[in-house]
Design an enzyme around this catalytic site. Structure first.
Site, PDB file in Angstrom:
ATOM      1  N   CYS A 257       4.594  -4.105  -2.166  1.00 60.78           N
ATOM      2  CA  CYS A 257       3.555  -4.374  -3.172  1.00 60.78           C
ATOM      3  C   CYS A 257       3.754  -5.704  -3.889  1.00 60.78           C
ATOM      4  O   CYS A 257       2.858  -6.152  -4.612  1.00 60.78           O
ATOM      5  CB  CYS A 257       3.501  -3.224  -4.188  1.00 60.78           C
ATOM      6  SG  CYS A 257       2.713  -1.736  -3.522  1.00 60.78           S
TER       7      CYS A 257
ATOM      8  N   LYS B 188       1.027  -8.254  -3.222  1.00 59.46           N
ATOM      9  CA  LYS B 188      -0.339  -8.098  -3.725  1.00 59.46           C
ATOM     10  C   LYS B 188      -0.834  -9.375  -4.399  1.00 59.46           C
ATOM     11  O   LYS B 188      -0.057 -10.108  -5.015  1.00 59.46           O
ATOM     12  CB  LYS B 188      -0.400  -6.949  -4.742  1.00 59.46           C
ATOM     13  CG  LYS B 188      -0.252  -5.575  -4.129  1.00 59.46           C
ATOM     14  CD  LYS B 188      -0.331  -4.486  -5.175  1.00 59.46           C
ATOM     15  CE  LYS B 188      -1.724  -4.316  -5.718  1.00 59.46           C
ATOM     16  NZ  LYS B 188      -1.858  -3.099  -6.566  1.00 59.46           N
TER      17      LYS B 188
ATOM     18  N   ASP C 168      -9.228   1.415 -11.242  1.00 60.35           N
ATOM     19  CA  ASP C 168      -8.512   2.672 -11.022  1.00 60.35           C
ATOM     20  C   ASP C 168      -7.872   2.668  -9.639  1.00 60.35           C
ATOM     21  O   ASP C 168      -8.037   1.751  -8.844  1.00 60.35           O
ATOM     22  CB  ASP C 168      -9.459   3.863 -11.196  1.00 60.35           C
ATOM     23  CG  ASP C 168      -8.781   5.045 -11.872  1.00 60.35           C
ATOM     24  OD1 ASP C 168      -7.601   5.303 -11.557  1.00 60.35           O
ATOM     25  OD2 ASP C 168      -9.411   5.701 -12.708  1.00 60.35           O
ATOM     26  N   ASP C 169      -7.140   3.762  -9.350  1.00 65.86           N
ATOM     27  CA  ASP C 169      -6.326   3.803  -8.132  1.00 65.86           C
ATOM     28  C   ASP C 169      -7.131   4.084  -6.877  1.00 65.86           C
ATOM     29  O   ASP C 169      -6.703   3.763  -5.770  1.00 65.86           O
ATOM     30  CB  ASP C 169      -5.231   4.860  -8.298  1.00 65.86           C
ATOM     31  CG  ASP C 169      -4.309   4.530  -9.455  1.00 65.86           C
ATOM     32  OD1 ASP C 169      -3.629   3.490  -9.381  1.00 65.86           O
ATOM     33  OD2 ASP C 169      -4.284   5.278 -10.446  1.00 65.86           O
TER      34      ASP C 169
ATOM     35  N   ASP D 125      -2.127   7.079  -4.287  1.00 63.08           N
ATOM     36  CA  ASP D 125      -3.375   6.865  -5.023  1.00 63.08           C
ATOM     37  C   ASP D 125      -4.160   8.166  -5.199  1.00 63.08           C
ATOM     38  O   ASP D 125      -4.832   8.358  -6.216  1.00 63.08           O
ATOM     39  CB  ASP D 125      -4.247   5.836  -4.303  1.00 63.08           C
ATOM     40  CG  ASP D 125      -3.708   4.421  -4.424  1.00 63.08           C
ATOM     41  OD1 ASP D 125      -2.888   4.182  -5.319  1.00 63.08           O
ATOM     42  OD2 ASP D 125      -4.108   3.564  -3.626  1.00 63.08           O
TER      43      ASP D 125
ATOM     44  N   GLY E 279      -7.066   5.310  13.528  1.00 61.27           N
ATOM     45  CA  GLY E 279      -6.728   4.087  12.819  1.00 61.27           C
ATOM     46  C   GLY E 279      -7.252   2.850  13.510  1.00 61.27           C
ATOM     47  O   GLY E 279      -8.098   2.913  14.407  1.00 61.27           O
TER      48      GLY E 279
ATOM     49  N   ASP F 174      -0.693   5.393 -10.894  1.00 62.78           N
ATOM     50  CA  ASP F 174       0.630   5.203 -10.292  1.00 62.78           C
ATOM     51  C   ASP F 174       1.056   3.757 -10.511  1.00 62.78           C
ATOM     52  O   ASP F 174       0.241   2.843 -10.571  1.00 62.78           O
ATOM     53  CB  ASP F 174       0.672   5.609  -8.818  1.00 62.78           C
ATOM     54  CG  ASP F 174      -0.255   4.792  -7.927  1.00 62.78           C
ATOM     55  OD1 ASP F 174      -1.213   4.188  -8.438  1.00 62.78           O
ATOM     56  OD2 ASP F 174      -0.014   4.760  -6.714  1.00 62.78           O
TER      57      ASP F 174
END
Length: 344
Positions: free
Chosen positions: A16, A19, A48-49, A89, A136, A224
């Site tokens: 992360c 990001k 928001d998540d 999330d 995926g 989170d």
């Protein structure tokens, strides 16, 4: 495998910490068209998540996705961390993951056994979550990346948002801080085996178990703690709730070795971006610098930050003590003052 490769050496930023900074992201999103639908319960407005769309009075759909560069050298562990981070999330909304899709970028010159191990790690975490991995998308890229698109369910009446905190609420954090700093130390080959094992144990731990416990109590807001750090995510909760969040650094759960590395200046670049964003809105800090750095440290697969009714806090902490990672009461919510975030 025919070749031992340190995956974290293949990317300038790990997990992360890669990001885009919150300030940059907010500027880009502000120029996008506004979408309105009475059934869209959570969109982009409050950062928001996940997105939440109401299907019926008793059912809403949670949608999220998350992927990043390697945060661990072992491919199976990397897959576990990336999946746990994406699933988080849904738990941050008080929901239950149902389906997941792989998101993969992988070099065409790398041993495909490595890719198989990354996907196996992710699949095992989806299984642990009780969800279904249903496909995926994969592209060729010189820098490996992995994550999930996740769909979950929640009853709209029991939905957690990253705003709605009330004056007097107690702030609870369900994982220790320091993942970004520790991963920087690991990449620099400074961290011990014990410190490395601790951060990997934290990042691979699903927030499922903390979420299940906290559903028994009055949670007014939840998020989170990931790439924007505790400071950045606390600011979002404070602004969305029109309150001030007070964080007590002497109460923060912190991984072993993190204070020492922070004091040495071993801080990921994402922490400086996080601090700069919060500074642009104004915050008050009387904490020592190394602890402030930890507050802004970008977390990968971090814990839940919950604003909990004060009468439920001690009972919730007693229940959370059964979890394998340290949880703590780290602050409180007060009436909105001059600063949305106060760090002591």
């Amino acid at each position: 495998m025919t070749e031992k490769i340190r995956l974290t050496k293949l990317a300038p930023n790990c997990g992360c910490a890669a990001k885009v900074g919150p300030g940059t992201l907010a500027g880009v999103l502000s120029r996008l068209p506004k979408f309105e639908d009475p059934n869209l319960l959570v969109g982009t407005e409050t950062s928001d998540d996940a997105a939440v769309y109401r299907i019926s009075d008793d059912l809403a759909l949670i949608q999220t996705l998350d992927f990043f560069t390697p945060v661990a050298d072992d491919p199976y562990t990397f897959g576990q961390v990336a999946a746990a981070n994406a699933l988080s999330d849904v738990y941050a909304m008080g929901g239950e993951p149902k389906t997941a899709l792989n998101i993969v970028a992988f070099p065409n010159c790398m041993d495909t056994e490595i890719l198989g191990e990354i996907l196996r790690g992710g699949a095992d975490k989806v299984l642990e979550a009780g969800a279904v991995l249903a496909g995926g998308h994969t592209i060729q890229d010189d820098t490996p990346k992995y994550g999930l698109s996740v769909t979950g369910f929640v009853n709209p009446k029991n939905l957690w948002k990253n705003y709605g905190a009330l004056t007097g609420d107690v702030l609870i954090l369900t994982k220790p801080l320091g993942a970004g700093i520790m991963n920087t130390a690991i990449k620099a080959e400074m961290a011990s085996e014990e410190e490395t094992a601790e951060v990997l144990r934290s990042m691979t731990c699903l927030n499922k178990y903390a979420c299940e416990i906290m559903k028994q109590y009055r949670v007014h807001a939840c998020t989170d703690v990931t790439g924007f750090g505790l400071g950045g995510h606390s600011l979002e909760m404070a602004q969305g709730s029109n309150k001030t969040l007070v964080i007590h650094t002497d109460q923060l759960p912190v991984m072993n070795g993190v204070r020492e590395y922070a004091s040495m200046g071993l801080i990921p670049a994402g922490a400086y971006r996080n601090r700069a964003h919060v500074e642009s809105t104004g915050y008050l800090s009387t904490a020592e610098l190394c602890m402030e750095d930890i507050v802004f440290d970008p977390q990968t697969s971090g814990g839940l930050l919950l604003a909990v009714h004060p009468e439920d806090a001690s009972k919730a902490m007693e229940a959370l003590s059964s979890l394998p990672l340290p949880c703590a009461i780290i602050g409180e919510v007060i009436d909105r003052g001059e600063h949305a975030l106060v760090i002591r």
